[in-house]
Write a protein that holds these residues in place. Structure first.
Motif, short mmCIF file in Angstrom:
data_model
loop_
_atom_site.label_atom_id
_atom_site.label_comp_id
_atom_site.label_asym_id
_atom_site.label_seq_id
_atom_site.Cartn_x
_atom_site.Cartn_y
_atom_site.Cartn_z
N UNK A 27 -4.94 -0.23 4.36
CA UNK A 27 -4.80 0.52 5.76
C UNK A 27 -3.30 0.42 6.52
N UNK A 28 -2.41 -0.29 5.89
CA UNK A 28 -0.98 -0.60 6.42
C UNK A 28 -0.11 -1.12 5.51
N UNK A 29 1.13 -0.74 5.57
CA UNK A 29 2.08 -1.42 4.81
C UNK A 29 3.31 -1.87 5.74
N UNK A 30 4.13 -2.85 5.22
CA UNK A 30 5.20 -3.44 6.07
C UNK A 30 6.08 -4.30 5.03
N UNK B 211 9.88 -3.64 -3.09
CA UNK B 211 8.79 -4.66 -2.65
C UNK B 211 8.24 -4.35 -1.23
N UNK B 212 7.09 -4.64 -1.00
CA UNK B 212 6.42 -4.46 0.36
C UNK B 212 5.17 -5.14 0.37
N UNK B 213 4.42 -5.06 1.49
CA UNK B 213 3.13 -5.92 1.68
C UNK B 213 2.06 -4.68 2.21
N UNK B 214 0.92 -4.84 1.77
CA UNK B 214 -0.28 -4.08 1.81
C UNK B 214 -1.48 -4.89 2.51
N UNK B 215 -1.90 -4.24 3.39
CA UNK B 215 -3.08 -4.79 4.03
C UNK B 215 -4.34 -4.14 3.94
N UNK B 216 -5.58 -5.00 3.45
CA UNK B 216 -6.95 -4.39 3.60
C UNK B 216 -7.26 -4.32 4.65
N UNK B 217 -6.91 -5.14 5.84
CA UNK B 217 -7.53 -5.22 7.29
C UNK B 217 -6.46 -6.28 7.91
N UNK B 218 -6.46 -6.20 9.24
CA UNK B 218 -5.66 -7.11 10.09
C UNK B 218 -6.66 -8.39 10.33
N UNK B 219 -6.16 -9.47 9.72
CA UNK B 219 -4.79 -9.69 9.04
C UNK B 219 -5.08 -10.40 7.56
#
Length: 437
Positions: free
Chosen positions: A293-296, A310-318
């Motif tokens: 649902x989000x990348x950062x 390289x990055x981060x992926x989120x399934x939900x917060x957090x």
């Protein structure tokens, strides 16, 4: 692989005013700003310091030891005072800051600047409007004061500025860092800054601030968690759209945020110095099968004619984990690997160790048992191959390393807050420097 790293210094840059602030006399002065990140201070024991923006007067008031905000517009005036934190202790100066949509009143006390009142202006005035910011004014009391861009309460999300191959950018003996300059509150009060760093005496100096326009909405944002790199004679700036990210909550009337993503800017200007507003486009990151649902937290390296991101992926917060993508161009990336066994891991960083590329990350204390408070080392398929032998500060420190003059240097951060109890989470941290033994 990598040697043991030990802490050699901790630094805490804290200043309401960024370099370049002006000394001004009493009265009203034009204070045009490229971004909604400004500050003004005055050495008074009572009085007001005010900003004028888009027909609104935004004032910090110090009266008989009590600090408040006054917001005045076409529909009248409101006084805003914290019931718990308004009382200053032997104040010697007053300050006002605008950081994104947040207005904050400060008093300088024995422990330094303390926030005593804060208000979110999003329902009052569009603080990100560039035309309004170009017509910003400040009003200072008798004796005058200082005004200019907002500085920082601390530094986090630290990365070395790099060449496109991942090696640290050098200016003679000096290095450069980007960081998230903490603001007075959650992530939407922070912004990206650039720092000159001496790897010998470990001195740090603030040299630039970077702000961003979005491809899908107007205004200027303090987006952060940034990687700045030199590529083909130009700058690439990959950043995360934290600049309007609200703290997740289920309270009535407040939505749970989503849509956080990575953007990319290009520039031929000298981004190591001064203040810049950059146009961005979305960096298309592959998240096939990740329920993302989000990348950062982007980090870019160009090798063998292609790119690794390289990055981060989120399934939900957090609930989030590190990911690696690669491809012939930044517009044509495919998923190479994802450490989906993680739930609180970020700071994804691609690093060359003795000619071999590895991925570093940070396993937070909310991770699964056996994956807590450590810096894992992964291969390019995002499989565990080791753990960095280094102290793990508080919060979620990034593993940002550079091989400099025969030794390894690491710049990271901790979760120590600043600015007073009114502000809550987001005012961290100290810059923590480590060196190989």
């Amino acid at each position: 692989m990598l040697p043991r790293l030990e802490v050699v210094r901790r630094l805490r840059p804290f200043d309401l005013l960024a370099p370049g602030a002006r000394q001004l006399g009493a009265g009203r002065h034009a204070l045009p700003s490229p971004a909604p990140y400004v500050a003004a201070t005055a050495a008074v024991a009572s009085g007001e310091v005010a900003l004028h923006l888009a027909g609104h007067r935004l004032a910090a008031v110090l009266d008989d030891g009590s600090v408040s905000l006054t917001v005045t517009g076409a529909h009248g005036s409101r006084e805003l005072r914290s019931r718990r934190f308004h009382r200053a202790e032997s104040p010697t100066a007053l300050g006002v800051t605008l950081t994104g949509t947040h207005l904050t009143a400060w008093s300088r006390e024995a422990e330094g600047w303390v926030a005593r009142a804060r208000h979110d202006l999003r329902e009052v005035v569009d603080t990100r409007d560039e035309a309004a910011l170009a017509d910003l004014h400040v009003v200072l009391p008798d004796g005058g004061g200082s005004a200019g861009g907002f500085g920082q309460l601390g530094l986090r999300d630290v990365r070395f500025v790099t060449e496109e191959d991942g090696s640290p950018l050098r200016d003679g003996d000096q290095l450069w860092l980007t960081a998230t300059s903490a603001g007075p509150g959650f992530f939407d009060t922070a912004h990206t800054s650039v720092w000159r760093f001496d790897p010998v005496d470990l001195a740090l100096s603030h040299s630039a601030d970077l702000f961003f326009r979005r491809p899908d909405r107007p205004g200027v944002f303090g987006d952060h968690a940034t990687h700045l790199l030199r590529s083909g004679g130009r700058w690439l700036v990959a950043t995360s759209t934290w600049g309007d990210f609200e703290q997740p909550t289920t309270r009535a009337g407040r939505r749970t945020p989503s849509g956080l993503r990575v953007t990319l800017a290009e520039s031929g200007d000298d981004l190591l110095r001064g203040t810049h507003v950059l146009d961005t486009r979305e960096l298309p990151l592959p998240t096939d099968g990740l329920e993302s649902i989000a990348t950062w937290d982007p980090h870019l390296v160009r090798r063998d004619g292609g790119w690794l991101v390289g990055f981060v992926s989120a399934r939900k917060f957090f609930d989030f984990h590190p990911v690696l993508a690669g491809g012939p161009s930044l517009d044509d990336l495919r998923l190479l690997g994802a450490a989906t066994d993680r739930r609180a891991t970020e700071g994804t960083t691609v690093l060359d160790v003795d000619g071999e590329l590895v991925v570093l990350a940070s396993d937070g204390r909310d991770s699964h048992r056996g994956q807590r408070a450590r810096f894992p080392v992964l291969d390019l398929a995002m499989r565990d191959v080791g753990v960095l032998d280094a102290a793990y500060p508080t919060n979620l420190p990034w593993p940002t390393l550079a091989h400099v003059d025969g030794s390894w240097l690491m710049a990271t951060f901790n979760g120590r807050p600043a600015g007073g109890r009114l502000l809550g989470y987001g005012t961290h941290g100290d810059l923590v420097v480590m060196r190989s033994t």
